[in-house]
Design a protein around this motif. Structure first.
Motif, mmCIF file in Angstrom:
data_model
loop_
_atom_site.group_PDB
_atom_site.id
_atom_site.type_symbol
_atom_site.label_atom_id
_atom_site.label_comp_id
_atom_site.label_asym_id
_atom_site.label_seq_id
_atom_site.Cartn_x
_atom_site.Cartn_y
_atom_site.Cartn_z
ATOM 1 N N UNK A 28 -47.393 10.371 0.966
ATOM 2 C CA UNK A 28 -47.190 11.770 1.360
ATOM 3 C C UNK A 28 -45.743 12.010 1.761
ATOM 4 N N UNK A 29 -45.190 11.094 2.541
ATOM 5 C CA UNK A 29 -43.798 11.236 2.972
ATOM 6 C C UNK A 29 -42.868 11.230 1.762
ATOM 7 N N UNK A 30 -43.133 10.362 0.803
ATOM 8 C CA UNK A 30 -42.321 10.287 -0.408
ATOM 9 C C UNK A 30 -42.391 11.602 -1.192
ATOM 10 N N UNK A 31 -43.574 12.191 -1.253
ATOM 11 C CA UNK A 31 -43.722 13.491 -1.932
ATOM 12 C C UNK A 31 -42.853 14.540 -1.242
ATOM 13 N N UNK A 67 -39.957 21.422 4.022
ATOM 14 C CA UNK A 67 -40.317 20.131 3.445
ATOM 15 C C UNK A 67 -39.775 18.981 4.291
ATOM 16 N N UNK A 68 -38.594 19.171 4.878
ATOM 17 C CA UNK A 68 -38.047 18.151 5.768
ATOM 18 C C UNK A 68 -38.909 17.945 7.004
ATOM 19 N N UNK A 106 -50.251 22.976 -4.540
ATOM 20 C CA UNK A 106 -49.764 22.039 -5.550
ATOM 21 C C UNK A 106 -49.578 20.631 -4.965
ATOM 22 N N UNK A 107 -48.767 20.529 -3.944
ATOM 23 C CA UNK A 107 -48.483 19.204 -3.391
ATOM 24 C C UNK A 107 -49.734 18.559 -2.809
ATOM 25 N N UNK A 108 -50.604 19.348 -2.207
ATOM 26 C CA UNK A 108 -51.824 18.768 -1.660
ATOM 27 C C UNK A 108 -52.666 18.132 -2.765
ATOM 28 N N UNK A 148 -51.000 14.790 -3.740
ATOM 29 C CA UNK A 148 -51.216 13.748 -2.748
ATOM 30 C C UNK A 148 -52.654 13.229 -2.757
ATOM 31 N N UNK A 149 -53.587 14.026 -3.237
ATOM 32 C CA UNK A 149 -54.979 13.581 -3.323
ATOM 33 C C UNK A 149 -55.179 12.574 -4.445
ATOM 34 N N UNK A 150 -54.388 12.721 -5.500
ATOM 35 C CA UNK A 150 -54.588 11.843 -6.671
ATOM 36 C C UNK A 150 -53.992 10.474 -6.477
#
Length: 131
Positions: A5-8, A49-50, A124-126, A129-131
């Motif tokens: 998640x942090x990397x995303x 995002x930060x 989108x990001x969620x 991160x689920x995949x």
């Protein structure tokens, strides 16, 4: 999972930062309204995002509130004129981070940018991160 998640979010920071810098550098190739508004909106989106990357345990609403507060504090700080701060703002990095002059429209741009990236994060990001 937290590292992923942090990397995303770090990747989102980098992409958002690159888009914001590109909107300034290549502004003559963009429609005027994009040049006028997107840089500030993207800056605030990068802050969101930060916050998500650094405060990985916070929820989205907490990140929105922290991002709005931070962005508004930076904008209102532009009304403070002391020599050392003005000198810092005269540098490239100082201008990019702290801005140069208070504008009410910037507050609206920040809100719009944070809202847009919140939506990207939520829908989108969620999923990424689920995949």
């Amino acid at each position: 999972m937290l590292m992923k998640n942090r990397l995303v979010y770090v990747t989102a920071v980098i992409i958002t930062m690159a888009a914001g810098l590109a909107s300034r550098k290549y502004g003559e190739f963009l429609p005027q309204w994009i040049y006028d508004h997107f840089g500030d909106a993207l800056w605030a989106g990068m802050i969101y995002f930060g916050v998500r990357a650094v405060c990985i345990h916070w929820g989205r609403v907490g990140a929105v509130l922290a991002s709005v507060m931070f962005s508004f504090i930076i904008e209102f700080s532009q009304m403070i004129h002391v020599p050392w701060l003005n000198h810092l703002r005269s540098t490239v990095w100082g201008a990019l981070i702290l801005g140069q002059g208070f504008l009410v429209i910037d507050l609206i741009r920040y809100l719009f940018g944070i809202l847009c990236v919140y939506i990207v994060d939520r829908f989108l990001l969620s999923q990424v991160m689920k995949s």
